[in-house]
Write a protein that holds these residues in place. Structure first.
Motif, PDB file in Angstrom:
ATOM      1  N   GLU A  61      -3.935   0.373 -36.381  1.00  0.00           N
ATOM      2  CA  GLU A  61      -3.946   1.844 -36.262  1.00  0.00           C
ATOM      3  C   GLU A  61      -4.685   2.275 -34.986  1.00  0.00           C
ATOM      4  OE1 GLU A  61      -5.209   5.696 -38.967  1.00  0.00           O
ATOM      5  OE2 GLU A  61      -5.743   3.687 -39.632  1.00  0.00           O
ATOM      6  N   GLU A  62      -5.803   1.609 -34.732  1.00  0.00           N
ATOM      7  CA  GLU A  62      -6.611   1.944 -33.574  1.00  0.00           C
ATOM      8  C   GLU A  62      -5.842   1.692 -32.269  1.00  0.00           C
ATOM      9  OE1 GLU A  62     -10.484   0.138 -34.087  1.00  0.00           O
ATOM     10  OE2 GLU A  62     -11.034   0.710 -32.050  1.00  0.00           O
ATOM     11  N   PRO A  68     -11.367   5.913 -15.855  1.00  0.00           N
ATOM     12  CA  PRO A  68     -11.484   5.709 -17.301  1.00  0.00           C
ATOM     13  C   PRO A  68     -10.151   5.350 -17.968  1.00  0.00           C
ATOM     14  CG  PRO A  68     -12.717   7.659 -16.625  1.00  0.00           C
ATOM     15  CD  PRO A  68     -11.925   7.209 -15.428  1.00  0.00           C
ATOM     16  N   VAL A  69      -9.056   5.971 -17.510  1.00  0.00           N
ATOM     17  CA  VAL A  69      -7.737   5.669 -18.088  1.00  0.00           C
ATOM     18  C   VAL A  69      -7.308   4.261 -17.675  1.00  0.00           C
ATOM     19  CG1 VAL A  69      -5.288   6.335 -18.071  1.00  0.00           C
ATOM     20  CG2 VAL A  69      -7.066   8.096 -18.156  1.00  0.00           C
ATOM     21  N   LEU A  70      -7.516   3.927 -16.405  1.00  0.00           N
ATOM     22  CA  LEU A  70      -7.112   2.603 -15.908  1.00  0.00           C
ATOM     23  C   LEU A  70      -7.917   1.494 -16.589  1.00  0.00           C
ATOM     24  CD1 LEU A  70      -6.876   3.539 -12.123  1.00  0.00           C
ATOM     25  CD2 LEU A  70      -4.945   3.129 -13.663  1.00  0.00           C
ATOM     26  N   ALA A  71      -9.203   1.761 -16.809  1.00  0.00           N
ATOM     27  CA  ALA A  71     -10.043   0.744 -17.449  1.00  0.00           C
ATOM     28  C   ALA A  71      -9.643   0.573 -18.914  1.00  0.00           C
ATOM     29  CB  ALA A  71     -11.513   1.139 -17.337  1.00  0.00           C
ATOM     30  N   ARG A  72      -9.292   1.689 -19.538  1.00  0.00           N
ATOM     31  CA  ARG A  72      -8.859   1.605 -20.940  1.00  0.00           C
ATOM     32  C   ARG A  72      -7.541   0.826 -21.026  1.00  0.00           C
ATOM     33  NH1 ARG A  72      -8.549   7.234 -24.283  1.00  0.00           N
ATOM     34  NH2 ARG A  72      -7.432   6.539 -26.141  1.00  0.00           N
ATOM     35  N   GLY A  73      -6.644   1.096 -20.078  1.00  0.00           N
ATOM     36  CA  GLY A  73      -5.358   0.384 -20.045  1.00  0.00           C
ATOM     37  C   GLY A  73      -5.542  -1.097 -19.765  1.00  0.00           C
ATOM     38  N   SER A  74      -6.463  -1.400 -18.859  1.00  0.00           N
ATOM     39  CA  SER A  74      -6.676  -2.807 -18.539  1.00  0.00           C
ATOM     40  C   SER A  74      -7.290  -3.545 -19.729  1.00  0.00           C
ATOM     41  CB  SER A  74      -7.534  -2.892 -17.276  1.00  0.00           C
ATOM     42  OG  SER A  74      -8.539  -3.827 -17.397  1.00  0.00           O
ATOM     43  N   LYS A  77      -8.910 -17.038 -26.469  1.00  0.00           N
ATOM     44  CA  LYS A  77      -9.896 -16.028 -26.075  1.00  0.00           C
ATOM     45  C   LYS A  77      -9.882 -14.896 -27.100  1.00  0.00           C
ATOM     46  CE  LYS A  77      -9.782 -17.463 -21.387  1.00  0.00           C
ATOM     47  NZ  LYS A  77      -9.970 -17.192 -19.999  1.00  0.00           N
ATOM     48  N   ASP A  78     -11.039 -14.296 -27.284  1.00  0.00           N
ATOM     49  CA  ASP A  78     -11.214 -13.342 -28.380  1.00  0.00           C
ATOM     50  C   ASP A  78     -10.635 -11.961 -28.056  1.00  0.00           C
ATOM     51  OD1 ASP A  78     -12.033 -11.935 -30.528  1.00  0.00           O
ATOM     52  OD2 ASP A  78     -14.190 -12.172 -30.181  1.00  0.00           O
ATOM     53  N   PRO A  79      -9.616 -11.514 -28.795  1.00  0.00           N
ATOM     54  CA  PRO A  79      -9.065 -10.174 -28.517  1.00  0.00           C
ATOM     55  C   PRO A  79     -10.057  -9.058 -28.853  1.00  0.00           C
ATOM     56  CG  PRO A  79      -7.952 -11.178 -30.432  1.00  0.00           C
ATOM     57  CD  PRO A  79      -8.881 -12.216 -29.872  1.00  0.00           C
ATOM     58  N   LEU A  80     -10.977  -9.319 -29.783  1.00  0.00           N
ATOM     59  CA  LEU A  80     -11.899  -8.246 -30.206  1.00  0.00           C
ATOM     60  C   LEU A  80     -12.855  -7.815 -29.095  1.00  0.00           C
ATOM     61  CD1 LEU A  80     -12.707  -9.303 -33.864  1.00  0.00           C
ATOM     62  CD2 LEU A  80     -11.134  -7.539 -33.053  1.00  0.00           C
ATOM     63  N   GLU A  81     -13.175  -8.768 -28.192  1.00  0.00           N
ATOM     64  CA  GLU A  81     -14.012  -8.377 -27.039  1.00  0.00           C
ATOM     65  C   GLU A  81     -13.372  -7.202 -26.314  1.00  0.00           C
ATOM     66  OE1 GLU A  81     -14.514 -11.299 -23.990  1.00  0.00           O
ATOM     67  OE2 GLU A  81     -15.590 -12.668 -25.322  1.00  0.00           O
ATOM     68  N   ARG A  92     -13.359  -3.850 -28.211  1.00  0.00           N
ATOM     69  CA  ARG A  92     -14.663  -3.165 -28.052  1.00  0.00           C
ATOM     70  C   ARG A  92     -14.754  -2.476 -26.691  1.00  0.00           C
ATOM     71  NH1 ARG A  92     -16.431  -8.195 -30.622  1.00  0.00           N
ATOM     72  NH2 ARG A  92     -16.384  -7.693 -32.827  1.00  0.00           N
ATOM     73  N   ARG A  93     -14.191  -3.098 -25.667  1.00  0.00           N
ATOM     74  CA  ARG A  93     -14.190  -2.450 -24.346  1.00  0.00           C
ATOM     75  C   ARG A  93     -13.328  -1.184 -24.391  1.00  0.00           C
ATOM     76  NH1 ARG A  93     -15.958  -7.199 -23.299  1.00  0.00           N
ATOM     77  NH2 ARG A  93     -16.253  -8.344 -21.357  1.00  0.00           N
ATOM     78  N   MET A  94     -12.206  -1.268 -25.080  1.00  0.00           N
ATOM     79  CA  MET A  94     -11.341  -0.086 -25.203  1.00  0.00           C
ATOM     80  C   MET A  94     -12.106   1.072 -25.830  1.00  0.00           C
ATOM     81  SD  MET A  94      -7.571  -1.459 -26.178  1.00  0.00           S
ATOM     82  CE  MET A  94      -7.565  -0.802 -27.793  1.00  0.00           C
ATOM     83  N   ARG A  95     -12.878   0.759 -26.854  1.00  0.00           N
ATOM     84  CA  ARG A  95     -13.681   1.802 -27.524  1.00  0.00           C
ATOM     85  C   ARG A  95     -14.663   2.422 -26.539  1.00  0.00           C
ATOM     86  NH1 ARG A  95     -14.842  -1.876 -32.774  1.00  0.00           N
ATOM     87  NH2 ARG A  95     -12.853  -1.497 -33.794  1.00  0.00           N
ATOM     88  N   PHE A  96     -15.262   1.584 -25.699  1.00  0.00           N
ATOM     89  CA  PHE A  96     -16.201   2.108 -24.697  1.00  0.00           C
ATOM     90  C   PHE A  96     -15.468   3.059 -23.741  1.00  0.00           C
ATOM     91  CE2 PHE A  96     -17.923   1.938 -20.411  1.00  0.00           C
ATOM     92  CZ  PHE A  96     -19.232   2.349 -20.628  1.00  0.00           C
TER      93      PHE A  96
END
Ligand SMILES: Nc1ncnc2c1ncn2[C@@H]1O[C@H](COP(=O)(O)OP(=O)(O)OP(=O)(O)O)[C@@H](O)[C@H]1O
Ligand SMILES: N[C@@H](CCO)C(=O)O
Length: 326
Positions: A168-169, A266-272, A296-300, A303-307
């Motif tokens: 969902e997220e 911020p949009v580019l970093a979220r997309g990356s 490699k851990d997808p959850l890392e 968490r960046r996306m949330r930031f």
């Protein structure tokens, strides 16, 4: 591991007869990396890296990747230089795979990059962008915004196995990014995977960039956003503003960001973050148990996306006023 295809000494010696590198002295497989099979090879003329391209690399893209390394190297960027065969070409065949020989780069990658390393990588990324500006070949980025949904559709049904609420997220982030992805920023050659394991240092000084096998033609500022994600977060997933300031400072000293590029960070970093989350998630769900490849851990990256979701201005990444123009 990254030796998917084994090679015999006889086949290697035959392959090397097409090159002017002298006599083969030794070779051994390199464990690091996940995409291709790599060998460190010593010949009487020096040390080389032999790469056998595995199934995720489209052979039609090889002229772009190898041509780019040649182009950048000619313009003073320290990166592997493809070795020409006697017939002038750079791509051969070994053990049924396309294969190339490139020069060996001294240095090692930083497991714990410091602020100074971040500054160096920012400057090197900008120098690469400038040096790539007259590269004549183009390659679309299959892992930019239009490529994310097909990848997501394949992973989504099982995403909640990794973390409850993951599907969902991610769905909400993807919809936001599809609606807000910029189309009007400067475009050029980007590395697209400039993580710490692809940057070598000798002491504090950057000695070279490797692994151009995701390189493509895309938004230059997207490459900056990839580096913010890869270099400026700590093990506890917190963003290190000092590293962000150093990386962006290093970059903008060489190539200033326009106001529009800065505003879209911020949009580019979220997309990356979404892009690396998706490929990691796909691999997490599809790499067989017992395989030697380190997943490699997808959850890392979740968490960046949330930031990035709550970042409102490029200053929150450490971007200092640059007197930039639009
Ligand atoms: N030109 C080079 N000089 C020195 N070492 C190299 C060079 N190219 C590759 N290597 C070594 O081989 C390893 C794997 O290379 P590379 O990162 O290109 O592989 P890959 O399979 O494409 O991996 P990934 O995409 O997972 O990073 C590197 O970590 C480095 O140790
Ligand atoms: N750099 C990528 C893997 C290789 O491209 C990641 O960390 O997910």
């Amino acid at each position: 591991m990254a030796v998917y295809t084994d090679i015999s000494e006889t086949d290697l010696a035959a392959f090397l007869r097409d090159y002017d590198v002298g006599e083969l002295l030794s070779y051994k497989g390199i464990a690091e990396g996940v995409e291709n099979s790599n060998f460190l090879l010593h010949a009487s003329s020096g040390a080389y890296i032999l790469t056998l391209y595995e199934k995720r690399v489209n052979p039609d893209d090889l002229p772009f990747f190898l041509g780019l390394m040649q182009h950048l190297s000619d313009r003073g960027i320290s990166c592997p230089l493809p070795v020409r065969r006697k017939d002038g070409t750079t791509i051969g065949q070994l053990a049924g795979r396309p294969a190339a020989l490139v020069t060996f780069l001294e240095g090692m990658w930083m497991r714990r990059p410091t602020v100074e390393h971040c500054r160096e990588v920012g400057a090197a990324l900008a120098a690469m962008h400038l040096a790539g500006s007259d590269f004549s070949l183009r390659r679309a980025n299959a892992l930019s915004v239009s490529g994310w949904r097909p990848l997501w559709e394949r992973a989504k049904p099982r995403a909640d196995e990794v973390a409850p609420g993951f599907a969902e997220e991610t769905e909400a982030d993807l919809a936001f990014l599809e609606a807000n992805w910029p189309a009007d920023l400067p475009v050029g050659v980007i590395h697209a995977d400039l993580f710490p394991d692809n940057v070598f240092f000798l002491g504090k000084r950057l000695s070279g960039l490797i692994d151009f096998y995701f390189a493509c033609t895309d938004l230059l500022a997207y490459d900056v956003a990839i580096c913010l994600n890869a270099w400026c977060f700590e093990k506890d997933n917190s963003f290190n503003l000092t590293k962000g300031r150093a990386l962006l400072g290093g970059y903008t000293t060489v190539r200033p960001l326009s106001d529009r590029e800065a505003g879209m960070l911020p949009v580019l970093a979220r997309g990356s973050a979404l892009r690396f989350m998706l490929t990691r998630l796909y691999d997490w769900l599809n790499t067989p148990e017992g395989s030697l490849v380190v997943k490699k851990d997808p959850l890392e990256y979740l968490r960046r996306m949330r930031f990035h979701r709550q970042v409102r201005s490029p200053a929150e990444y450490g971007l200092e006023p640059q007197g930039a123009t639009a």
